[in-house]
Motif scaffolding. Structure first.
Motif, short mmCIF file in Angstrom:
data_model
loop_
_atom_site.label_atom_id
_atom_site.label_comp_id
_atom_site.label_asym_id
_atom_site.label_seq_id
_atom_site.Cartn_x
_atom_site.Cartn_y
_atom_site.Cartn_z
N PHE A 276 0.83 -1.20 0.00
CA PHE A 276 0.00 0.00 0.00
C PHE A 276 0.87 1.26 0.00
CE2 PHE A 276 -1.84 3.31 2.81
CZ PHE A 276 -2.86 3.75 1.99
N CYS A 277 1.86 1.29 0.87
CA CYS A 277 2.74 2.45 0.95
C CYS A 277 3.49 2.65 -0.37
CB CYS A 277 3.72 2.30 2.10
SG CYS A 277 2.96 2.35 3.73
N ARG A 278 3.90 1.56 -0.99
CA ARG A 278 4.60 1.69 -2.28
C ARG A 278 3.67 2.24 -3.35
NH1 ARG A 278 6.52 -3.82 -0.63
NH2 ARG A 278 8.60 -3.50 0.30
N ALA A 279 2.41 1.83 -3.33
CA ALA A 279 1.45 2.38 -4.29
C ALA A 279 1.25 3.87 -4.07
CB ALA A 279 0.12 1.63 -4.18
N VAL A 280 1.21 4.28 -2.82
CA VAL A 280 1.09 5.70 -2.51
C VAL A 280 2.31 6.46 -3.04
CG1 VAL A 280 1.04 7.38 -0.63
CG2 VAL A 280 -0.40 5.35 -0.50
N ILE A 281 3.48 5.94 -2.78
CA ILE A 281 4.70 6.61 -3.24
C ILE A 281 4.73 6.68 -4.77
CG2 ILE A 281 7.22 6.45 -3.32
CD1 ILE A 281 5.92 7.29 -0.58
N ASP A 282 4.32 5.60 -5.44
CA ASP A 282 4.29 5.61 -6.91
C ASP A 282 3.42 6.76 -7.41
OD1 ASP A 282 5.88 3.36 -6.95
OD2 ASP A 282 4.22 1.97 -7.33
N GLU A 283 2.27 6.96 -6.78
CA GLU A 283 1.37 8.03 -7.24
C GLU A 283 1.95 9.41 -6.91
OE1 GLU A 283 -2.33 9.43 -9.00
OE2 GLU A 283 -0.89 7.80 -9.24
N LEU A 284 2.54 9.57 -5.74
CA LEU A 284 3.15 10.85 -5.41
C LEU A 284 4.25 11.19 -6.40
CD1 LEU A 284 3.44 10.73 -1.50
CD2 LEU A 284 1.70 11.86 -2.88
N CYS A 285 5.07 10.21 -6.74
CA CYS A 285 6.16 10.46 -7.68
C CYS A 285 5.64 10.75 -9.09
CB CYS A 285 7.12 9.28 -7.70
SG CYS A 285 8.10 9.11 -6.18
N ALA A 286 4.49 10.20 -9.43
CA ALA A 286 3.90 10.45 -10.74
C ALA A 286 3.35 11.87 -10.84
CB ALA A 286 2.80 9.44 -11.04
N ILE A 287 2.91 12.43 -9.71
CA ILE A 287 2.26 13.74 -9.72
C ILE A 287 3.22 14.86 -9.40
CG2 ILE A 287 0.51 15.15 -8.55
CD1 ILE A 287 -1.12 12.57 -8.17
N PHE A 288 4.10 14.63 -8.42
CA PHE A 288 4.97 15.68 -7.90
C PHE A 288 6.40 15.46 -8.40
CE2 PHE A 288 1.45 15.18 -4.97
CZ PHE A 288 1.07 16.49 -4.72
N PRO A 289 6.91 16.36 -9.22
CA PRO A 289 8.22 16.13 -9.85
C PRO A 289 9.42 16.52 -8.99
CG PRO A 289 7.27 18.16 -10.69
CD PRO A 289 6.24 17.56 -9.77
N GLY A 290 9.19 17.12 -7.82
CA GLY A 290 10.29 17.61 -7.01
C GLY A 290 11.14 16.49 -6.42
N ARG A 291 12.27 16.88 -5.86
CA ARG A 291 13.23 15.91 -5.33
C ARG A 291 12.70 15.19 -4.09
NH1 ARG A 291 19.33 17.48 -3.09
NH2 ARG A 291 19.76 15.47 -2.09
N TYR A 292 11.92 15.89 -3.25
CA TYR A 292 11.58 15.35 -1.93
C TYR A 292 10.16 14.80 -1.87
CZ TYR A 292 15.85 17.70 -0.54
OH TYR A 292 17.16 18.10 -0.44
N ILE A 293 10.02 13.64 -1.23
CA ILE A 293 8.73 13.01 -0.98
C ILE A 293 8.60 12.83 0.53
CG2 ILE A 293 7.29 10.97 -1.33
CD1 ILE A 293 7.68 12.57 -3.88
#
Length: 530
Positions: A276-293
């Motif tokens: 679940f957490c990996r799916a969340v991170i995948d979506e954040l990285c797809a939307i937010f192009p910045g260096r930090y998550i």
């Protein structure tokens, strides 16, 4: 101007804007030129057709976010070290004009004279941020875009969006539809501080679509603001567990939390929870192009893990000594997935406990000692100690202050803030990237309430971060309030709240600085650093 520029050299005369005034920009500055035309035109009637009266350019010998602004009788020459520097210079150009320039309809009877001046300017810190909590109270997209504009006026360059918490989840994740159906809204909301236990029965909720978030990111980028998303884990996850009970520890049935404080209901440590957490991170990285998550990592109670046979089995399997090490392992698994996307973890200073992932950026909120611990562990730090930067804290000791929580944090208090804790070596201080102020919204249910809490304290914070404290701030702030009026910001007046800004129906829970220092001392197990 606020923030105060590095150097200002006034001259005689000036340049008067008229509908015939023209603008040209070097290649790569087309969007800056478009922004100036759209911002300046409505009030002044000066929409700046092509020509040479105002010239925008880049000189790479200047600091990245620095600029040189020169106004003479012949026109305006603005040069930035990068497009970001040019944009900051445009904000200064607006502040040279009368405050009415910020109005969005034609203004008559105003002389749009730009006084002759040369300004050389650059920021002290690369990270000048503000965290906005849209989880406790959802802020509609239009209000977020307006908030971005207000950050840009003050030359801040990071918007940290706190997107999830126990009380609400604000973005869809592919494969987990119940997050939108269930986790984005709650049945009621606590009114006032949690110590009083008063909860209304009015549903509250909302979420941003992926396209909404991409729009916010692009809008901020046009203003040279980076959006850092945060999904808080493995604690502060009650809303997600309400939607997907299998993500919890199976010890209680839960709804999206209606009260404030720290929920005991946290993610379990199973492979499914990590997926679940990996799916969340995948979506954040797809939307937010910045260096930090951002992954939060703060305030994660361990009681459910202690009582969970599955969690205890996981600890034995991994050879971990305690639940603190279990959280560090869990955070490390998520951090590894973030690294696989070529990004860097951003977390609150609790992720230092048990060992933070290598390279993590630490948001140090539990006093100056937390920042010291982070840099001495080799991490870069964003300072945000609550008693200097939490803009939800009460602004005075007066009885009419709305929902007074936390310690008193006046404009003057914010202006004393120093991002670098005492006692650091020069090398250690070099790991401090800057600071951010944090706008938590438990007690801020609307954009009007956010305005009241944030301004004008954010102006003090912005000046500390851009140029440092200086004489004359109070008189410059009085002038700056006219700009906030023109922008429609419902800030806290210097003399105290307007009647409609008070909240006699909601009780607070104020603390003294000594009480808060004792709480931080207990959390960190160390003396509080002034």
């Amino acid at each position: 101007m606020i923030p105060r520029p590095s150097t200002v050299e006034p001259d005689r005369g000036g340049f008067r804007l008229t509908p015939a005034t023209t603008l040209s920009a070097a290649p790569g500055l087309e969007r800056a030129a478009a922004w100036l035309r759209a911002t300046l035109g409505p009030a002044t009637g000066c929409f700046l057709p092509p020509g040479d009266d105002i010239w925008l350019s880049v000189d790479r010998s200047l600091p990245d976010e620095g600029y040189r602004l020169r106004i003479t009788a012949d026109g305006v020459d603005l040069t930035g070290g990068t497009p970001a520097g040019v944009f900051h210079g445009l904000q200064s150009l607006l502040q040279v004009l009368p405050p009415e320039v910020y109005r969005r309809a034609p203004v008559t009877g105003v002389d749009w004279l730009l006084p002759a001046v040369t300004v050389d300017d650059a920021p002290r810190w690369p990270w000048r941020g503000c965290m906005l909590d849209v989880a406790r109270h959802f802020m509609p997209k239009a209000d977020v875009l307006r908030f971005v504009d207000l950050l840009s006026v003050h030359k801040l360059n990071v918007l940290h969006l706190h997107l999830t918490d126990d009380q609400g989840w604000r973005l869809p994740i592919p494969g987990y539809p119940r997050l939108v159906e269930i986790a984005t809204w709650r049945h009621g909301t606590m009114r006032g501080s949690r110590q009083h236990g008063v909860v209304d029965d009015r549903p509250h909720g909302g979420y941003y679509t992926a396209d909404d978030l991409r729009e916010i990111v692009a809008y901020a980028a046009d203003r040279h603001i980076t959006v850092v998303p945060e999904v808080d884990l493995p604690g502060h996850m009650q809303a997600a567990v309400a939607a997907y009970p299998q993500l919890g520890n199976g010890l209680a049935d839960v709804d999206v939390r209606t009260g404030w404080g720290i929920s005991p209901h946290v993610l379990n440590v199973s492979d499914a929870a990590l997926d679940f957490c990996r799916a969340v991170i995948d979506e954040l990285c797809a939307i937010f192009p910045g260096r930090y998550i951002g992954i939060g990592g703060d305030e994660c109670p361990k009681d459910e893990w202690k009582a969970s046979p599955a969690a205890q089995d996981r600890m034995r399997e991994l050879g971990l000594p305690d639940e603190t090490a279990l959280q560090a392992w869990f955070v490390g698994q998520v951090a590894g997935h973030i690294a696989g996307h070529g990004r860097t973890v951003h977390g609150w200073d609790e992720i230092l406990e048990g060992g933070a992932p290598g390279g993590a950026l630490i948001a140090a909120w539990r006093g100056p000692e937390a920042a010291v611990r982070a840099v001495r562990a080799g991490h870069h730090v964003v300072s945000c100690p609550d008693m200097w930067t939490y803009l939800d804290y009460r602004q005075s000791d007066a009885p009419d202050e709305p929902i007074p929580v936390g310690t008193r944090l006046s404009v003057a208090d914010v202006y004393t803030f120093d991002p670098v804790p005492p006692g650091l070596t020069l090398a250690e201080a070099g790991l401090v990237l800057g600071a951010q102020c944090n706008v938590w919204t438990e007690h801020l249910p609307s954009a009007r309430a956010v305005d009241y809490a944030t301004f004008p304290r954010l102006a003090a914070f912005a000046e500390v971060m851009w140029s440092g404290p200086a004489e004359g701030f109070t008189s410059r702030l009085a002038r700056h309030l006219d700009r906030l009026d023109a922008l429609g910001v419902e800030y806290r007046p210097p003399g105290g709240p307007h009647p409609w800004q008070r909240r006699p129906d909601a009780q607070g829970f104020p603390k003294t600085r000594a009480q808060r220092e004792e709480e931080i001392r207990a959390m960190l197990g160390a003396p509080f650093m002034q």
